[in-house]
Design a protein around this motif. Structure first.
Motif, PDB file in Angstrom:
ATOM      1  N   GLN A 187      18.773  -8.290  -2.280  1.00 35.28           N
ATOM      2  CA  GLN A 187      18.744  -8.574  -0.848  1.00 35.28           C
ATOM      3  C   GLN A 187      18.383  -7.327  -0.046  1.00 35.28           C
ATOM      4  O   GLN A 187      17.569  -7.377   0.871  1.00 35.28           O
ATOM      5  CB  GLN A 187      20.104  -9.117  -0.371  1.00 35.28           C
ATOM      6  N   LEU A 188      18.964  -6.200  -0.393  1.00 34.02           N
ATOM      7  CA  LEU A 188      18.648  -4.940   0.280  1.00 34.02           C
ATOM      8  C   LEU A 188      17.183  -4.564   0.059  1.00 34.02           C
ATOM      9  O   LEU A 188      16.495  -4.147   1.001  1.00 34.02           O
ATOM     10  CB  LEU A 188      19.562  -3.826  -0.231  1.00 34.02           C
ATOM     11  N   THR A 189      16.687  -4.746  -1.160  1.00 31.13           N
ATOM     12  CA  THR A 189      15.288  -4.457  -1.467  1.00 31.13           C
ATOM     13  C   THR A 189      14.366  -5.326  -0.627  1.00 31.13           C
ATOM     14  O   THR A 189      13.390  -4.839  -0.048  1.00 31.13           O
ATOM     15  CB  THR A 189      15.001  -4.678  -2.969  1.00 31.13           C
ATOM     16  N   TRP A 190      14.679  -6.613  -0.534  1.00 36.72           N
ATOM     17  CA  TRP A 190      13.845  -7.509   0.273  1.00 36.72           C
ATOM     18  C   TRP A 190      13.882  -7.110   1.746  1.00 36.72           C
ATOM     19  O   TRP A 190      12.842  -7.105   2.411  1.00 36.72           O
ATOM     20  CB  TRP A 190      14.278  -8.954   0.116  1.00 36.72           C
ATOM     21  N   ASP A 191      15.042  -6.759   2.266  1.00 38.90           N
ATOM     22  CA  ASP A 191      15.149  -6.328   3.668  1.00 38.90           C
ATOM     23  C   ASP A 191      14.297  -5.094   3.934  1.00 38.90           C
ATOM     24  O   ASP A 191      13.583  -5.023   4.938  1.00 38.90           O
ATOM     25  CB  ASP A 191      16.605  -6.037   4.048  1.00 38.90           C
ATOM     26  N   PHE A 192      14.348  -4.110   3.032  1.00 38.43           N
ATOM     27  CA  PHE A 192      13.543  -2.904   3.198  1.00 38.43           C
ATOM     28  C   PHE A 192      12.054  -3.209   3.068  1.00 38.43           C
ATOM     29  O   PHE A 192      11.233  -2.677   3.797  1.00 38.43           O
ATOM     30  CB  PHE A 192      13.946  -1.815   2.204  1.00 38.43           C
ATOM     31  N   PHE A 193      11.685  -4.071   2.123  1.00 30.15           N
ATOM     32  CA  PHE A 193      10.278  -4.433   1.968  1.00 30.15           C
ATOM     33  C   PHE A 193       9.779  -5.162   3.207  1.00 30.15           C
ATOM     34  O   PHE A 193       8.667  -4.912   3.677  1.00 30.15           O
ATOM     35  CB  PHE A 193      10.055  -5.281   0.718  1.00 30.15           C
ATOM     36  N   ASP A 194      10.591  -6.045   3.756  1.00 32.18           N
ATOM     37  CA  ASP A 194      10.225  -6.774   4.964  1.00 32.18           C
ATOM     38  C   ASP A 194       9.975  -5.809   6.127  1.00 32.18           C
ATOM     39  O   ASP A 194       9.004  -5.940   6.864  1.00 32.18           O
ATOM     40  CB  ASP A 194      11.332  -7.781   5.307  1.00 32.18           C
ATOM     41  N   LYS A 195      10.838  -4.828   6.270  1.00 32.50           N
ATOM     42  CA  LYS A 195      10.668  -3.822   7.330  1.00 32.50           C
ATOM     43  C   LYS A 195       9.440  -2.954   7.065  1.00 32.50           C
ATOM     44  O   LYS A 195       8.714  -2.596   7.978  1.00 32.50           O
ATOM     45  CB  LYS A 195      11.908  -2.955   7.442  1.00 32.50           C
TER      46      LYS A 195
ATOM     47  N   GLY B 175       2.228  -2.843   6.963  1.00 29.67           N
ATOM     48  CA  GLY B 175       1.375  -3.923   6.477  1.00 29.67           C
ATOM     49  C   GLY B 175       1.637  -4.197   5.005  1.00 29.67           C
ATOM     50  O   GLY B 175       2.181  -3.360   4.286  1.00 29.67           O
ATOM     51  N   TRP B 176       1.232  -5.396   4.555  1.00 36.00           N
ATOM     52  CA  TRP B 176       1.484  -5.814   3.176  1.00 36.00           C
ATOM     53  C   TRP B 176       0.777  -4.919   2.172  1.00 36.00           C
ATOM     54  O   TRP B 176       1.374  -4.500   1.191  1.00 36.00           O
ATOM     55  CB  TRP B 176       1.021  -7.267   2.960  1.00 36.00           C
ATOM     56  N   LEU B 177      -0.487  -4.650   2.418  1.00 36.01           N
ATOM     57  CA  LEU B 177      -1.283  -3.906   1.442  1.00 36.01           C
ATOM     58  C   LEU B 177      -0.731  -2.501   1.205  1.00 36.01           C
ATOM     59  O   LEU B 177      -0.535  -2.075   0.061  1.00 36.01           O
ATOM     60  CB  LEU B 177      -2.749  -3.835   1.903  1.00 36.01           C
TER      61      LEU B 177
END
Length: 189
Positions: free
Chosen positions: A128-136, A142-144
């Protein structure tokens, strides 16, 4: 009734983390974020990410560096002391009690299973923490760029064995040395 001081709020926030933070420093990070960002609003998500990144580059356990800095930032020296004491006292007591139990009953199946049962819960918290950081990260870069940086960091850390502190430090240095973009003057078209 008098409202609690900031030092007491820091103490109880980090005491809760110390009690429920099984799995070591990395497992405590989502709990620290929940208390500091979500519950008390002492830091924003971006500030928390900065504290985590810088804390990972410095030597020593993250479980005491983050409370120390956050406590100092929120409550000065007394806040720092309160946060660090609150985080380490439950760990010390739990370690003494659990090591005593484990050494005495290490052959009992449910004692062995206790340690193994915590792993999936910590895994979900870290995901969950990893996803939150990736989202930010994708919102800011940007995604790329986010995916490319994640792949490069993973390659350096996992395949080449480079310490994460060196990777984070290199990114911080690169960000500092990057030429600043020219900002348009206010009111200019």
């Amino acid at each position: 009734m008098k409202p609690p001081t900031v030092s007491w709020q820091l103490f109880w926030a980090f005491f809760r983390i110390g009690i429920f933070g099984f799995g070591g420093g990395p497992a405590m990070i989502p709990l620290v974020r929940a208390e500091v960002v979500t519950r008390h609003h002492w830091l924003t998500d971006e500030e928390f990410a900065d504290v985590l990144a810088i804390g990972n580059t410095l030597p020593g356990p993250i479980a005491t560096k983050m409370p120390g800095y956050i406590g100092y930032r929120v409550g000065g020296v007394t806040g720092c002391i309160a946060a660090v004491i609150a985080i380490i006292v439950p760990m010390i007591v739990a370690m003494i009690v659990m090591l005593g139990i484990f050494s005495r009953y290490r052959d009992v199946a449910w004692i062995r299973g206790m340690g193994q049962a915590v792993v999936p819960v910590v895994m979900v918290m870290m995901a969950q923490l990893t996803w939150d950081f990736f989202d930010k990260s994708q919102a800011a870069l940007g995604w790329l760029v986010s995916i490319a940086m994640a792949i490069i960091a993973a390659g350096l850390i996992y395949w080449l064995g480079l310490h994460p502190g060196w990777v984070i430090g290199a990114i911080l240095v690169a960000a500092l040395l990057r030429p600043a973009g020219k900002k348009k003057a206010e009111g200019a078209a």
